[in-house]
Enzyme design. Structure first.
Site, PDB file in Angstrom:
ATOM      1  N   GLU A   1       1.636 -12.043 130.004  1.00 34.37           N
ATOM      2  CA  GLU A   1       3.085 -11.807 129.945  1.00 34.37           C
ATOM      3  C   GLU A   1       3.743 -11.700 131.321  1.00 34.37           C
ATOM      4  O   GLU A   1       4.515 -10.780 131.599  1.00 34.37           O
ATOM      5  CB  GLU A   1       3.351 -10.546 129.118  1.00 34.37           C
ATOM      6  CG  GLU A   1       2.808 -10.643 127.705  1.00 34.37           C
ATOM      7  CD  GLU A   1       3.043  -9.387 126.876  1.00 34.37           C
ATOM      8  OE1 GLU A   1       3.772  -8.491 127.338  1.00 34.37           O
ATOM      9  OE2 GLU A   1       2.485  -9.299 125.776  1.00 34.37           O
TER      10      GLU A   1
ATOM     11  N   GLU B   1      -2.846 -13.650 119.200  1.00 38.80           N
ATOM     12  CA  GLU B   1      -2.425 -12.351 118.628  1.00 38.80           C
ATOM     13  C   GLU B   1      -1.558 -12.546 117.371  1.00 38.80           C
ATOM     14  O   GLU B   1      -0.564 -11.881 117.185  1.00 38.80           O
ATOM     15  CB  GLU B   1      -1.641 -11.546 119.664  1.00 38.80           C
ATOM     16  CG  GLU B   1      -2.316 -11.379 120.989  1.00 38.80           C
ATOM     17  CD  GLU B   1      -1.504 -10.575 121.990  1.00 38.80           C
ATOM     18  OE1 GLU B   1      -0.512  -9.915 121.581  1.00 38.80           O
ATOM     19  OE2 GLU B   1      -1.833 -10.587 123.187  1.00 38.80           O
TER      20      GLU B   1
HETATM   21  O1  G3I Z   1      -6.367   5.724 122.347  1.00 38.22           O
HETATM   22  C1  G3I Z   1      -6.317   5.957 120.943  1.00 38.22           C
HETATM   23  C2  G3I Z   1      -7.701   6.135 120.373  1.00 38.22           C
HETATM   24  O2  G3I Z   1      -8.297   7.321 120.906  1.00 38.22           O
HETATM   25  C3  G3I Z   1      -7.627   6.238 118.876  1.00 38.22           C
HETATM   26  O3  G3I Z   1      -8.938   6.364 118.325  1.00 38.22           O
HETATM   27  C4  G3I Z   1      -6.951   4.982 118.346  1.00 38.22           C
HETATM   28  C5  G3I Z   1      -6.853   4.979 116.836  1.00 38.22           C
HETATM   29  O4  G3I Z   1      -5.882   5.863 116.410  1.00 38.22           O
HETATM   30  O5  G3I Z   1      -5.632   4.852 118.897  1.00 38.22           O
HETATM   31  C6  G3I Z   1      -5.640   4.756 120.299  1.00 38.22           C
HETATM   32  O6  G3I Z   1      -4.297   4.780 120.663  1.00 38.22           O
HETATM   33  C7  G3I Z   1      -3.469   3.714 120.850  1.00 38.22           C
HETATM   34  C8  G3I Z   1      -3.810   2.345 120.226  1.00 38.22           C
HETATM   35  O7  G3I Z   1      -2.745   1.393 120.487  1.00 38.22           O
HETATM   36  C9  G3I Z   1      -3.978   2.435 118.709  1.00 38.22           C
HETATM   37  O8  G3I Z   1      -3.960   1.153 118.188  1.00 38.22           O
HETATM   38  C10 G3I Z   1      -3.339   3.472 122.334  1.00 38.22           C
HETATM   39  O9  G3I Z   1      -3.073   4.712 122.970  1.00 38.22           O
HETATM   40  C11 G3I Z   1      -2.175   2.511 122.533  1.00 38.22           C
HETATM   41  O10 G3I Z   1      -1.973   2.237 123.929  1.00 38.22           O
HETATM   42  C12 G3I Z   1      -2.473   1.193 121.859  1.00 38.22           C
HETATM   43  O11 G3I Z   1      -1.349   0.345 121.960  1.00 38.22           O
HETATM   44  C13 G3I Z   1      -1.653  -1.062 122.000  1.00 38.22           C
HETATM   45  C14 G3I Z   1      -0.621  -1.725 122.920  1.00 38.22           C
HETATM   46  O12 G3I Z   1      -0.820  -3.161 122.951  1.00 38.22           O
HETATM   47  C15 G3I Z   1      -0.759  -1.216 124.328  1.00 38.22           C
HETATM   48  O13 G3I Z   1      -2.077  -1.469 124.776  1.00 38.22           O
HETATM   49  C16 G3I Z   1      -1.524  -1.646 120.601  1.00 38.22           C
HETATM   50  O14 G3I Z   1      -2.601  -1.148 119.794  1.00 38.22           O
HETATM   51  C17 G3I Z   1      -1.604  -3.173 120.654  1.00 38.22           C
HETATM   52  O15 G3I Z   1      -1.316  -3.717 119.377  1.00 38.22           O
HETATM   53  C18 G3I Z   1      -0.609  -3.756 121.668  1.00 38.22           C
HETATM   54  O16 G3I Z   1      -0.903  -5.137 121.744  1.00 38.22           O
HETATM   55  C19 G3I Z   1      -0.080  -5.939 122.608  1.00 38.22           C
HETATM   56  C20 G3I Z   1      -0.969  -6.909 123.360  1.00 38.22           C
HETATM   57  O17 G3I Z   1      -1.942  -6.217 124.098  1.00 38.22           O
HETATM   58  C21 G3I Z   1      -0.130  -7.824 124.260  1.00 38.22           C
HETATM   59  N1  G3I Z   1       0.883  -8.540 123.454  1.00 38.22           N
HETATM   60  C22 G3I Z   1       1.755  -7.633 122.683  1.00 38.22           C
HETATM   61  C23 G3I Z   1       0.904  -6.774 121.756  1.00 38.22           C
HETATM   62  C24 G3I Z   1       1.751  -5.920 120.821  1.00 38.22           C
HETATM   63  O18 G3I Z   1       2.475  -5.001 121.538  1.00 38.22           O
END
Ligand code: G3I
Length: 368
Positions: free
Chosen positions: A164, A280
């Site tokens: 991105e 994705e």
């Molecule tokens: O850290 C916890 C973990 O300890 C826990 O077991 C788990 C389950 O509840 O959750 C974890 O927390 C969060 C995780 O999402 C849960 O899915 C993270 O803190 C959080 O940062 C994470 O967010 C992700 C986000 O990117 C930031 O990394 C999303 O899952 C993910 O869908 C999203 O994906 C992005 C792509 O990387 C790039 N393109 C866009 C896409 C959607 O936003």
């Protein structure tokens, strides 16, 4: 981790398959369900494409889901456990545990793994932007790339080296996103990231990953033009980019995929020698009718419109959904939960049943 006993019990394998499974580990999808049922993994493979899904290691403790994931996916990508905020929470302190759990699971099921992502403006540990801006030392980026790629060398199908970095809405002539990386190192940070990745692994597939090329609005036109221009110029400079990753986040009740513009864009990407991955894919079903079957139908239609175009292009080598089942999608907020809304964006529902989106994917693979 799944024990073989749990897996066999969960799958209630036929006697022959059970005997085979007891002997041969890792299990293969055809053994897992006796070969009776096609999976997205087998349908995609017949087209010469690998299908898979994003996952989190916490999901693998759900043995029913893990078995289905092992059947349907031929490749995994860590949804968040290979991002720098999880990998390097403090300078020089690395935690690969979550990603390694996913890599072990993938190896047991004969799956590939995607590396997502090495350089992004988001999901960084709090200390990193400050360090980059105060020290302006590109080794803060290149050393990280080398360390992480070395850890998973020979285990990664393809790396999202930079994620991105293009955002025409930020107003730059080159269409790049204003980020702390760009502010500290200029546009060359992208070239440096890919050169560092190539140095770390001479054979890995190096991917530039982004979103915004699917629909037909002026913003999408600008994104496609900026992306193509960036890729053409980078390749002309000798930047080792092997593929373009299209995230494929669609909206069931929003802007439709513009099949003509998307097809022309993908032809242009192929013409400059790049492979194409859908990295994705999911379909946001908010904003539509409350009836689940109507939402499911709209989600499937959007997915089909997109994949028919992407899979018609011979440069496409992989399609990953951003999760396999609605089971792990967290409803956005209390109001929507109270209204009974829960997201239905993925190929399987929360009970792991195949939804119209699964069939849309299957038909796209079968007819490609
Ligand atoms: O850290 C916890 C973990 O300890 C826990 O077991 C788990 C389950 O509840 O959750 C974890 O927390 C969060 C995780 O999402 C849960 O899915 C993270 O803190 C959080 O940062 C994470 O967010 C992700 C986000 O990117 C930031 O990394 C999303 O899952 C993910 O869908 C999203 O994906 C992005 C792509 O990387 C790039 N393109 C866009 C896409 C959607 O936003």
């Amino acid at each position: 981790m799944l024990s073989r006993r749990t897996l066999l019990k969960t799958l209630s394998l036929t006697p022959l398959a059970r005997a085979t499974a007891a002997r041969a580990w890792p299990l293969r999808p055809s053994v897992l369900d006796g070969g009776a049922r096609e999976s997205l993994r087998t349908l995609a493979a017949r087209r010469g494409v690998v299908f898979g899904s994003a996952a989190g290691s916490y999901q693998l403790g759900d043995s029913e889901f893990a078995a289905v994931l092992g059947r349907e996916a031929g490749i995994l990508v860590p949804e968040y456990e290979l991002k720098r905020n999880l990998i390097e929470p403090s300078p020089g302190h690395y935690d690969f545990s979550g990603c390694e759990t996913l890599v072990k699971f993938a190896r047991n099921f004969g799956m590939g793994v995607r590396g997502h992502t090495l350089v992004w403006h988001a999901s960084n540990p709090a200390w990193l932007p400050d360090a980059v801006q105060s020290r302006r030392d590109s080794s803060l980026m290149t050393d990280y790339i080398g360390t992480v790629m070395a850890r998973f060398k020979n285990n990664i199908h393809s790396w999202d080296v930079v994620n991105e970095a293009i955002a025409p809405g930020d107003g730059r002539k080159d269409g790049l996103r204003n980020s702390f990386w760009l502010e500290a190192f200029g546009p060359a940070f992208i070239d440096d990231a890919f050169h560092a990745a190539r140095a770390a692994d001479p054979v890995a597939q190096l991917v530039y990953n982004d979103w915004g090329c699917e629909a037909g609005a002026p913003d999408n036109d600008r994104f496609r033009a900026a992306t193509l221009s960036f890729l053409e110029q980078a390749l002309a400079r000798g930047v080792p980019i092997d593929a373009l990753g299209l995230q494929g986040h669609l909206a069931a009740f929003g802007a439709k995929v513009d099949q003509t513009k998307l097809a022309r864009f993908l032809d242009d990407v192929k013409a400059i020698g790049l492979r194409i991955l859908v990295t994705e894919h999911d379909v946001d079903d908010t904003g539509g009718p409350s009836a689940a079957d109507e939402r499911d139908r709209a989600v499937a239609d959007a997915s089909r419109r997109f994949l028919d175009v992407v899979l018609a292009n011979r440069a496409t080598v992989a399609v990953l959904s951003w999760g396999l089942s609605d089971r792990f999608l967290h409803s956005p907020g209390l109001r929507q939960r109270l209204s009974g809304y829960s997201p239905r964006m993925l190929p399987l529902d929360a009970e792991l049943n195949r939804k119209p989106m699964w069939h849309a994917l299957a038909q796209s693979f079968a007819q490609a």
